[in-house]
Design a protein around this motif. Structure first.
Motif, PDB file in Angstrom:
ATOM      1  N   GLU A  80       7.076   8.114  -7.491  1.00 52.82           N
ATOM      2  CA  GLU A  80       7.174   9.266  -6.582  1.00 52.82           C
ATOM      3  C   GLU A  80       7.920   8.863  -5.309  1.00 52.82           C
ATOM      4  OE1 GLU A  80       3.136  11.681  -7.015  1.00 52.82           O
ATOM      5  OE2 GLU A  80       2.762   9.623  -6.374  1.00 52.82           O
ATOM      6  N   TRP A 132       4.833  -0.009  -3.712  1.00 52.06           N
ATOM      7  CA  TRP A 132       4.370  -0.548  -4.993  1.00 52.06           C
ATOM      8  C   TRP A 132       3.378   0.354  -5.721  1.00 52.06           C
ATOM      9  CZ3 TRP A 132       3.434  -6.442  -3.630  1.00 52.06           C
ATOM     10  CH2 TRP A 132       4.659  -7.135  -3.748  1.00 52.06           C
ATOM     11  N   VAL A 133       2.692   1.217  -4.971  1.00 54.01           N
ATOM     12  CA  VAL A 133       1.682   2.047  -5.627  1.00 54.01           C
ATOM     13  C   VAL A 133       2.151   3.487  -5.838  1.00 54.01           C
ATOM     14  CG1 VAL A 133      -0.321   0.667  -5.001  1.00 54.01           C
ATOM     15  CG2 VAL A 133       0.511   2.381  -3.397  1.00 54.01           C
ATOM     16  N   HIS A 134       3.397   3.777  -5.390  1.00 54.44           N
ATOM     17  CA  HIS A 134       3.946   5.115  -5.640  1.00 54.44           C
ATOM     18  C   HIS A 134       5.356   4.983  -6.217  1.00 54.44           C
ATOM     19  CE1 HIS A 134       0.503   6.117  -3.269  1.00 54.44           C
ATOM     20  NE2 HIS A 134       1.021   5.679  -2.145  1.00 54.44           N
ATOM     21  N   MET A 135       5.512   4.086  -7.188  1.00 56.44           N
ATOM     22  CA  MET A 135       6.835   3.771  -7.711  1.00 56.44           C
ATOM     23  C   MET A 135       7.486   4.961  -8.410  1.00 56.44           C
ATOM     24  SD  MET A 135       5.964  -0.006  -9.158  1.00 56.44           S
ATOM     25  CE  MET A 135       7.428  -0.957  -8.906  1.00 56.44           C
ATOM     26  N   GLN A 176       0.813  -1.212   0.000  1.00 54.70           N
ATOM     27  CA  GLN A 176       0.000   0.000   0.000  1.00 54.70           C
ATOM     28  C   GLN A 176       0.853   1.273   0.000  1.00 54.70           C
ATOM     29  OE1 GLN A 176      -3.207  -0.299   2.848  1.00 54.70           O
ATOM     30  NE2 GLN A 176      -3.627  -2.423   2.303  1.00 54.70           N
ATOM     31  N   LYS A 230       7.514  11.092  -2.158  1.00 52.52           N
ATOM     32  CA  LYS A 230       6.198  11.004  -1.522  1.00 52.52           C
ATOM     33  C   LYS A 230       6.023   9.646  -0.850  1.00 52.52           C
ATOM     34  CE  LYS A 230       3.605  14.404  -4.118  1.00 52.52           C
ATOM     35  NZ  LYS A 230       2.614  14.641  -5.162  1.00 52.52           N
ATOM     36  N   ALA A 231       6.558   8.606  -1.489  1.00 51.18           N
ATOM     37  CA  ALA A 231       6.463   7.264  -0.897  1.00 51.18           C
ATOM     38  C   ALA A 231       7.202   7.233   0.437  1.00 51.18           C
ATOM     39  CB  ALA A 231       7.024   6.223  -1.862  1.00 51.18           C
ATOM     40  N   ASP A 253       4.763   8.522   7.701  1.00 56.33           N
ATOM     41  CA  ASP A 253       3.439   8.768   8.295  1.00 56.33           C
ATOM     42  C   ASP A 253       2.808   7.475   8.781  1.00 56.33           C
ATOM     43  OD1 ASP A 253       3.605  11.433   7.797  1.00 56.33           O
ATOM     44  OD2 ASP A 253       1.851  11.550   6.479  1.00 56.33           O
ATOM     45  N   LEU A 254       2.861   6.448   7.930  1.00 51.80           N
ATOM     46  CA  LEU A 254       2.206   5.191   8.279  1.00 51.80           C
ATOM     47  C   LEU A 254       2.854   4.570   9.518  1.00 51.80           C
ATOM     48  CD1 LEU A 254       1.681   3.654   4.710  1.00 51.80           C
ATOM     49  CD2 LEU A 254      -0.078   4.620   6.192  1.00 51.80           C
ATOM     50  N   GLU A 262       7.793   9.820   2.445  1.00 54.18           N
ATOM     51  CA  GLU A 262       7.016  10.588   3.427  1.00 54.18           C
ATOM     52  C   GLU A 262       5.823   9.780   3.925  1.00 54.18           C
ATOM     53  OE1 GLU A 262       7.899  13.383   5.008  1.00 54.18           O
ATOM     54  OE2 GLU A 262       9.719  12.918   3.885  1.00 54.18           O
ATOM     55  N   LYS A 263       5.162   9.096   2.989  1.00 59.06           N
ATOM     56  CA  LYS A 263       3.996   8.310   3.378  1.00 59.06           C
ATOM     57  C   LYS A 263       4.407   7.181   4.321  1.00 59.06           C
ATOM     58  CE  LYS A 263       0.209   5.492   1.519  1.00 59.06           C
ATOM     59  NZ  LYS A 263      -0.568   5.104   0.324  1.00 59.06           N
TER      60      LYS A 263
END
Lengths: 575, 143
Positions: free
Chosen positions: A110, A105-108, A102, A113-114, A120-121, A116-117
């Motif tokens: 970026e 693999w879904v922000h390959m 999640q 941003k990946a 956060d997670l 940073e995410k």
């Protein structure tokens, strides 16, 4: 509870995470989060090396919470939980953060941003982990006997398998004879052996087995209780029997769709379904000389979108048998696609073609038409590949229809508290990982009640279900997941909202100190949390997903210095 | 805050059995979607109380997605029906307290619907981006 000491293990998953998320940067960041006393990264946290790093970390840093940030809890949570347990940490003090499926693999495209995410997670995970509480699993005794519902070839196979392992089995069949739908089937593909030659010996073994008690012309009227301790009431022609079992297998099969009103079915003679054709062939009655079969009647259409998957082979088999007994007969199969996916099936299909069965592809947009006055004379079909219209002489039209769920499924679903899918078939706990179990512990599913299956698949599933059902019977106890609700009786007002909403009848109102309060039967609770969400007094706690824990997660994405300061230096406290 | 560089933060409550599985599948299939979603896994969408939805907004979420199994397909038989009932009341309530109801979205996403999950995140992120920061967005308020 001691001050939380959290260890965070961030996984590279080779390049799967590491190539898109800056893992070392994430680890450095995580080290600064409150209560995090250790953070490290692993090439593969799920490897032998990663698992021992978790165990070592727990010892070395006296961790009392563990977070792994890697793939998905749906596949790897059990592994990491058991690593915690092995190091002496209660497994409910483990928290999973998904930064692969999640995130990476879904922000390959970026990577920033990946990254940073991912931070956060993990911060959300830390916020929750700080509040996690250890949970204890209760031990439930299991009665060493089973109930099998359905006496078709699948149910009988499951019952025999359990009996041969030494367990008492109660087999309930609603018809007056064992054998199920195969009693109406003529021969089986791909061996062309008679169905009764397969089912009769199995039925005989079942009837003569000392461990199996068979209830014919019977229905399961009531099932109460939970895994290990189901109280079953069977109604046999108005006579009731009651018994207690540890596990239950559902093998109630499916039924053939009767396509009333389609292609003259129910209006013209000699328009019949495949099963009705089998009945005629079995009884040695004459079949037509110009036989047309139409596949996918009532299947893969807007109102019933699924493929019943066994009917193509069944049609080919019946066509094959017609040609075999009368080589002069003409047999056409009008199909949309052909499913000949099993061992030897493709060869069987070729064999049918070699014997002269003709296959014509039609499309849903231009379905075949029946021509005839009061009886079938011709079938007009648009040949999808040749792009021409053909008229076929026809004295018998056979409609290949899908298996559909039995009407009994509704009742079974309510009685056993198990789910149905969108079409009304019984729904397994997990399509890939738990294919013969229901979400409800101690209840198992096999055969066409779940999805259309042929005989060999059904028997394989029966053995699988029997082996799953035998597990708890053999060990004599189970420990269900401790993620269940609990009730604070002091503030429960006894309104009963939770009782009416609980899908598993795990909540009841009991008298206590002069008032009524809700009580959870832990063994019956599956941990959905609907009760907790609806409780107007806030008396019901959904353990492991408590309000405090989730609220802390919700606060965490906005963590920044100013915010921390405004909150007196803590993140994730419910505000 | 300039609307052009506004990156919304969206809280996504995903049920373990369907929506969370669909999110995993979107990943396995390498479908790309905006990195604005912060997922909270719950066992059932029925767990997501009014309080939690409102809490997410109060904490500063610009959008809240609740995703569960299709009706009739619930792992807990009827947990998601509680969810849909809840939404009937929750949307007007949000409007009444000054949060545009479009900031809250309910989607049924089956375990096999990876593409639907990705598309939901894409379109919802755009919707929320268009609405701008939530009135309760802390960064907007200088925090």
């Amino acid at each position: 509870m001691d001050e939380p000491r959290i260890g965070v293990f961030v996984c590279h998953c080779g390049r799967n995470i590491g190539a898109y998320v800056d893992v070392p940067e994430v680890v450095e960041y995580v080290k600064g989060l409150p209560n995090v006393v250790h953070a490290e990264h692993n090439l593969y946290t799920c490897s032998e090396e990663g698992i021992s790093a978790i165990k070592k970390g727990i010892q070395e840093y006296s961790l009392n919470r563990v977070i792994v940030a890697s793939c998905t809890p749906r596949t790897h949570e059990p592994l990491f939980r058991s690593a915690c347990e092995a190091a002496g940490l209660n497994k409910y003090l483990f928290e999973f953060v998904n930064i692969r499926d999640q995130c990476s693999w879904v922000h390959m495209n970026e990577p920033e941003k990946a990254t940073e995410k991912a931070k956060d997670l993990i911060r959300m995970g830390v916020a929750k982990a700080r509040l996690l509480e250890p949970l204890e699993e209760v031990e439930i005794k299991v009665a060493p006997s089973a109930l099998v519902i359905g006496g078709g070839v699948v149910g009988m196979s499951a019952a025999l398998n359990l009996a041969q392992q030494g367990f008492d089995v109660h087999l309930v069949e609603k018809q007056s004879q064992l054998g199920g739908i195969l009693r109406n089937v003529h021969k089986l593909y791909p061996t062309n052996e008679e169905a009764t030659k397969l089912t009769n010996p199995i039925a005989e073994k079942v009837e003569n087995h000392s461990k199996i008690k068979t209830y014919l012309s019977s229905k399961v009227k009531e099932v109460a209780g939970f895994i290990g301790n189901f109280d079953v009431t069977v109604d046999q022609d108005g006579k009731e029997s009651k018994f207690n079992v540890g596990t239950i297998i559902v093998a109630i099969g499916a039924q053939e769709l009767k396509p009333i009103g389609q292609y003259g079915y129910g209006e013209m003679p000699d328009v019949l379904t495949q099963l009705e054709l089998e009945e005629r062939m079995k009884n040695g009655e004459a079949v037509g000389k110009n036989v047309v079969m139409i596949n996918c009647v009532g299947a893969r259409v807007p109102e019933r979108t699924y493929c019943s998957r066994i009917c193509c082979m069944n049609a080919i088999k019946n066509a094959f048998l017609i040609k075999e007994s009368n080589p002069g007969a003409k047999v056409w199969i009008l199909h949309r696609d052909l499913m000949t996916y099993g061992v030897d099936f493709e060869n069987y299909y070729r064999g049918a073609m070699e014997r002269g069965v003709r296959f014509i592809r039609y499309s849903l947009e231009r379905p075949p038409e029946v021509i005839g006055n009061g009886k079938v004379e011709k079938i007009r079909v648009y040949h999808e590949l040749r792009k021409t219209e053909l008229e076929l002489s026809c004295d018998m039209l056979v409609l290949t229809t899908p298996l559909i769920p039995r009407e009994d499924n509704q009742g079974i679903s309510k009685m056993l508290r198990v789910s149905l899918d969108e079409f009304g078939f019984l729904l397994e706990a997990h399509l890939k990982l738990r294919p013969v179990e229901f979400a409800m512990d101690g209840i198992y599913i096999c055969g066409s009640a779940k999805w259309p299956t042929d005989v060999s698949e059904g028997i394989s599933q029966a053995y699988a279900a029997a082996s799953k059902a035998a597990g708890p019977l053999r060990t004599g106890y189970v420990r269900p997941e401790a993620i269940t609700s609990s009730v604070n009786e002091d503030i429960c007002s006894g309104c009963g909202t939770c009782v009416s909403l609980c899908p598993f009848e795990a909540m009841e109102l009991v008298p206590k100190d002069g008032k009524r309060v809700a009580q959870v039967t832990v063994a019956q609770c599956k941990g959905c949390g609907v009760c907790g969400a609806a409780c107007p007094s806030g008396a019901v706690t959904m353990n492991h997903f408590r309000n405090e824990e989730i609220m802390a997660q919700l606060e965490a994405p906005w963590y920044n210095e100013a915010f921390v300061e405004s909150k007196g230096g803590v993140i994730g406290e419910p505000g | 805050m300039n609307r052009d560089d506004f990156e919304p933060v969206i809280i996504g409550f995903c049920c373990n059995w369907c929506a969370y599985a669909a999110a995993d599948l979107a990943g396995t299939s390498r479908m790309q979607y905006p990195a604005n979603l912060r997922t909270v896994r719950v066992m059932c969408s029925g767990r997501v109380s009014d309080m939690l939805i409102f809490k997410a907004f109060a904490a500063g979420a610009d959008g809240v997605l609740v995703a569960g199994c299709h009706p009739g397909d619930c792992h807990y038989m009827k947990g998601n029906l509680s969810t849909s009932r809840r939404f009937v009341a929750m949307k007007p309530f949000l409007g009444a307290v000054g949060i545009q109801p479009e900031r809250l979205r309910l989607e049924w996403i089956g375990a096999s619907e990876g593409p639907k999950f990705a598309e939901t995140v894409r379109s919802f992120t755009e919707t929320v981006r268009g609405l701008g920061p939530s009135p309760l967005n802390r960064r907007r308020n200088g925090l």
